[in-house]
Design an enzyme around this catalytic site. Structure first.
Site, PDB file in Angstrom:
ATOM      1  N   ASP A  22      12.241  -3.699   8.038  1.00 26.01           N
ATOM      2  CA  ASP A  22      12.614  -5.126   8.032  1.00 26.01           C
ATOM      3  C   ASP A  22      11.420  -6.092   8.034  1.00 26.01           C
ATOM      4  O   ASP A  22      11.620  -7.299   8.137  1.00 26.01           O
ATOM      5  CB  ASP A  22      13.521  -5.484   9.228  1.00 26.01           C
ATOM      6  CG  ASP A  22      14.960  -5.059   8.982  1.00 26.01           C
ATOM      7  OD1 ASP A  22      15.265  -4.754   7.799  1.00 26.01           O
ATOM      8  OD2 ASP A  22      15.748  -5.027   9.927  1.00 26.01           O
ATOM      9  N   ASP A  30       6.688 -18.354   6.039  1.00 22.55           N
ATOM     10  CA  ASP A  30       7.639 -19.476   5.902  1.00 22.55           C
ATOM     11  C   ASP A  30       8.498 -19.653   7.155  1.00 22.55           C
ATOM     12  O   ASP A  30       9.158 -20.674   7.323  1.00 22.55           O
ATOM     13  CB  ASP A  30       8.544 -19.233   4.679  1.00 22.55           C
ATOM     14  CG  ASP A  30       9.385 -17.979   4.820  1.00 22.55           C
ATOM     15  OD1 ASP A  30      10.601 -18.088   4.997  1.00 22.55           O
ATOM     16  OD2 ASP A  30       8.809 -16.860   4.792  1.00 22.55           O
ATOM     17  N   ARG A  31       8.484 -18.655   8.042  1.00 25.06           N
ATOM     18  CA  ARG A  31       9.297 -18.767   9.260  1.00 25.06           C
ATOM     19  C   ARG A  31       8.538 -19.408  10.422  1.00 25.06           C
ATOM     20  O   ARG A  31       9.105 -19.638  11.500  1.00 25.06           O
ATOM     21  CB  ARG A  31       9.826 -17.386   9.664  1.00 25.06           C
ATOM     22  CG  ARG A  31      10.902 -16.873   8.695  1.00 25.06           C
ATOM     23  CD  ARG A  31      11.574 -15.638   9.219  1.00 25.06           C
ATOM     24  NE  ARG A  31      12.107 -15.842  10.553  1.00 25.06           N
ATOM     25  CZ  ARG A  31      12.249 -14.876  11.450  1.00 25.06           C
ATOM     26  NH1 ARG A  31      11.905 -13.651  11.167  1.00 25.06           N
ATOM     27  NH2 ARG A  31      12.746 -15.147  12.644  1.00 25.06           N
ATOM     28  N   ILE A  58       5.046  -3.077 -21.113  1.00 26.81           N
ATOM     29  CA  ILE A  58       6.008  -2.376 -20.273  1.00 26.81           C
ATOM     30  C   ILE A  58       5.524  -2.384 -18.829  1.00 26.81           C
ATOM     31  O   ILE A  58       4.385  -2.029 -18.559  1.00 26.81           O
ATOM     32  CB  ILE A  58       6.220  -0.936 -20.786  1.00 26.81           C
ATOM     33  CG1 ILE A  58       6.939  -1.014 -22.139  1.00 26.81           C
ATOM     34  CG2 ILE A  58       7.027  -0.115 -19.795  1.00 26.81           C
ATOM     35  CD1 ILE A  58       7.138   0.300 -22.810  1.00 26.81           C
ATOM     36  N   THR A  59       6.380  -2.856 -17.939  1.00 24.25           N
ATOM     37  CA  THR A  59       5.970  -2.905 -16.531  1.00 24.25           C
ATOM     38  C   THR A  59       6.716  -1.852 -15.712  1.00 24.25           C
ATOM     39  O   THR A  59       6.270  -1.479 -14.649  1.00 24.25           O
ATOM     40  CB  THR A  59       6.242  -4.292 -15.921  1.00 24.25           C
ATOM     41  OG1 THR A  59       7.632  -4.579 -16.033  1.00 24.25           O
ATOM     42  CG2 THR A  59       5.452  -5.370 -16.639  1.00 24.25           C
ATOM     43  N   HIS A  81       7.062   5.520   4.752  1.00 23.45           N
ATOM     44  CA  HIS A  81       6.397   6.785   5.090  1.00 23.45           C
ATOM     45  C   HIS A  81       6.834   7.944   4.210  1.00 23.45           C
ATOM     46  O   HIS A  81       6.041   8.784   3.848  1.00 23.45           O
ATOM     47  CB  HIS A  81       6.749   7.213   6.510  1.00 23.45           C
ATOM     48  CG  HIS A  81       6.327   6.256   7.566  1.00 23.45           C
ATOM     49  ND1 HIS A  81       5.794   5.023   7.293  1.00 23.45           N
ATOM     50  CD2 HIS A  81       6.360   6.371   8.913  1.00 23.45           C
ATOM     51  CE1 HIS A  81       5.525   4.418   8.439  1.00 23.45           C
ATOM     52  NE2 HIS A  81       5.865   5.218   9.432  1.00 23.45           N
ATOM     53  N   LYS A 125       6.149 -13.374   6.007  1.00 25.07           N
ATOM     54  CA  LYS A 125       7.143 -14.326   6.551  1.00 25.07           C
ATOM     55  C   LYS A 125       6.492 -15.571   7.160  1.00 25.07           C
ATOM     56  O   LYS A 125       6.998 -16.119   8.146  1.00 25.07           O
ATOM     57  CB  LYS A 125       8.064 -13.645   7.595  1.00 25.07           C
ATOM     58  CG  LYS A 125       8.718 -12.345   7.104  1.00 25.07           C
ATOM     59  CD  LYS A 125       9.909 -11.926   7.935  1.00 25.07           C
ATOM     60  CE  LYS A 125      10.400 -10.541   7.531  1.00 25.07           C
ATOM     61  NZ  LYS A 125      11.596 -10.095   8.235  1.00 25.07           N
TER      62      LYS A 125
HETATM   63  P1  GDP Z   1      11.825  -3.688   4.590  1.00 26.86           P
HETATM   64  O1  GDP Z   1      12.762  -2.929   5.492  1.00 26.86           O
HETATM   65  O2  GDP Z   1      10.430  -3.703   5.137  1.00 26.86           O
HETATM   66  O3  GDP Z   1      11.861  -3.242   3.160  1.00 26.86           O
HETATM   67  O4  GDP Z   1      12.284  -5.221   4.666  1.00 26.86           O
HETATM   68  P2  GDP Z   1      13.122  -6.098   3.610  1.00 26.86           P
HETATM   69  O5  GDP Z   1      12.305  -6.424   2.438  1.00 26.86           O
HETATM   70  O6  GDP Z   1      14.431  -5.433   3.382  1.00 26.86           O
HETATM   71  O7  GDP Z   1      13.311  -7.438   4.436  1.00 26.86           O
HETATM   72  C1  GDP Z   1      14.039  -7.494   5.650  1.00 26.86           C
HETATM   73  C2  GDP Z   1      14.637  -8.864   5.814  1.00 26.86           C
HETATM   74  O8  GDP Z   1      13.607  -9.831   5.930  1.00 26.86           O
HETATM   75  C3  GDP Z   1      15.493  -9.293   4.632  1.00 26.86           C
HETATM   76  O9  GDP Z   1      16.595 -10.020   5.124  1.00 26.86           O
HETATM   77  C4  GDP Z   1      14.580 -10.204   3.838  1.00 26.86           C
HETATM   78  O10 GDP Z   1      15.263 -11.176   3.092  1.00 26.86           O
HETATM   79  C5  GDP Z   1      13.754 -10.832   4.934  1.00 26.86           C
HETATM   80  N1  GDP Z   1      12.427 -11.235   4.464  1.00 26.86           N
HETATM   81  C6  GDP Z   1      11.510 -10.465   3.826  1.00 26.86           C
HETATM   82  N2  GDP Z   1      10.402 -11.166   3.558  1.00 26.86           N
HETATM   83  C7  GDP Z   1      10.617 -12.421   4.044  1.00 26.86           C
HETATM   84  C8  GDP Z   1       9.819 -13.622   4.065  1.00 26.86           C
HETATM   85  O11 GDP Z   1       8.684 -13.684   3.593  1.00 26.86           O
HETATM   86  N3  GDP Z   1      10.376 -14.700   4.676  1.00 26.86           N
HETATM   87  C9  GDP Z   1      11.627 -14.681   5.227  1.00 26.86           C
HETATM   88  N4  GDP Z   1      12.073 -15.792   5.791  1.00 26.86           N
HETATM   89  N5  GDP Z   1      12.388 -13.574   5.198  1.00 26.86           N
HETATM   90  C10 GDP Z   1      11.889 -12.461   4.615  1.00 26.86           C
END
Ligand code: GDP
Length: 360
Positions: A21, A140-141, A44-45, A87, A138
């Site tokens: 998460d 932005d949070r 191609i990516t 992992h 994150k």
């Molecule tokens: P993973 O388990 O590491 O792959 O995490 P995810 O990519 O599934 O992200 C987990 C949660 O965090 C999801 O609800 C995403 O939308 C949220 N999330 C991921 N990156 C960001 C970010 O930069 N900002 C915010 N606000 N939420 C994020």
């Protein structure tokens, strides 16, 4: 191509690690989206199990950063990202003496800091000697953050209040402190003087895209400065690793292989580890994802190619793959008289691998 040997610099292979998460999947999606939106027509990516950010895209991304990284010239053909983070897939990238991954991004939620799987990831990267950067995700949070989508971090930071900047600084210091406890000096990327000694922390938002261009530009710069020699490969028999073993409708058991050296061709004889003994067989088909725009209902998801070059992710269809082992080495055998050498090599590597799996 077949008679004259050719050398080239391949894409570095990059993995994304971090706690659940913390945003690994979102970051990979953002990177893929950037690559698709900004690529040249025909580029191609999408590979099997991996995505490429081509040099053309790196050039476009680096352009607005020129004032911060004036000397950044793109010399690599791109960056190859393993599509599945974490992992488990990383464990399948093992090779003798280390990892097929050239570099890693350790994603840390800036609000949460280090968590148990962050520590696990650091320990794995340390053990395998894979260099890494930290994406402090994150941003932005952070309280009061005013986002500018896809802006470089060094621009968007100028729009923030002093209070918001202070909170961010505090959180970055906390992450740097955690890294220090695990034996690493770390600093915000724009304050690093010597990248060989100090781990760079890049504040990003995988959601808004802020900082992601610096993350890609910085990795490009680091790779070019410190590992270009390691990335030189040539038109020799392919070496790779089996990322996953997969059943495909109409194809039977196939293997998804990351090729990190040389060229792989249709009909090549190759060896991989099997569950009980090594498997020696020939490439029946090399399959790449079909570009979305010419996906036809009846044609399936893959398109056949005659040969592929490192670095790439490719699906290999061949007889006798039912016993294939994920994480196995993959070697093309250049001529059959050398079969015994290859059998010995793979058996040795796999006994190490089995021992490893049991002791994990
Ligand atoms: P993973 O388990 O590491 O792959 O995490 P995810 O990519 O599934 O992200 C987990 C949660 O965090 C999801 O609800 C995403 O939308 C949220 N999330 C991921 N990156 C960001 C970010 O930069 N900002 C915010 N606000 N939420 C994020």
């Amino acid at each position: 191509m077949s008679s004259t040997s050719r050398e080239w610099i391949r894409q570095p292979i990059i993995v994304v690690m971090g706690h659940v998460d913390h945003g690994k999947t979102t970051l990979l999606d953002k990177i893929r989206g950037t690559a698709v939106a900004r690529k040249e027509p025909g580029e191609i990516t999408q590979h099997v199990g991996a995505s490429i950010v081509p040099a053309s895209v790196l050039k476009k991304i680096a352009e607005p950063l020129r004032k911060y990284f004036p000397k950044l010239q793109i010399e690599i053909p791109g960056l190859l990202f393993i599509d599945t983070p974490g992992h488990e897939l990383f464990a399948n990238l093992r090779k003798r003496g280390g990892s097929v991954a050239d570099m890693a991004i350790l994603v840390v939620d800036v609000m949460e800091g280090f968590q148990p799987q962050t520590v696990e990831a650091i320990n794995i990267l340390k053990e395998k000697k894979v260099p890494f950067v930290v994406a402090a995700n994150k941003i932005d949070r952070i309280e009061g953050w005013k986002p500018t989508p896809d802006a470089p971090f060094l621009e968007t930071i100028r729009n923030q209040s002093q209070r918001t900047i202070n909170i961010l600084e505090e959180k970055i210091y906390r992450i740097a402190g955690e890294l220090y406890n695990h034996g690493f000096e770390a600093e915000r990327f724009d304050r690093v003087r010597d990248f060989r000694r100090t781990v760079a922390i890049i504040p990003i938002s995988a959601k808004t895209g802020e900082g992601v261009s610096e993350l890609l530009a910085l990795m490009t710069g680091l790779v070019q400065q410190f590992m270009k020699k390691k990335l030189v490969t040539s038109s020799e028999p392919a070496k790779g690793v089996v990322l996953e073993v997969k059943e495909e409708p109409g194809l039977g058991t196939t293997i998804d292989v990351i090729i990190y050296e040389g060229v792989l061709k249709k009909n090549d004889l190759f060896i991989i580890a099997g569950k009980s003994k090594p498997v020696v067989t020939r490439v029946r088909a090399l399959l790449m994802p079909r570009p979305l725009q010419d996906m036809r209902m009846h044609e399936g998801r893959f398109t056949q190619v005659e040969e592929v070059y490192a670095a790439t992710g490719v699906k290999v269809s061949a007889p006798d793959l039912d016993d294939a082992l994920a994480g196995s080495p993959f070697y093309v055998i250049p001529d059959e008289t050398r079969l015994q050498d290859y059998l010995k090599m793979v058996s040795e590597e796999v006994s190490e691998l089995r021992f490893k799996v049991e002791s994990d």
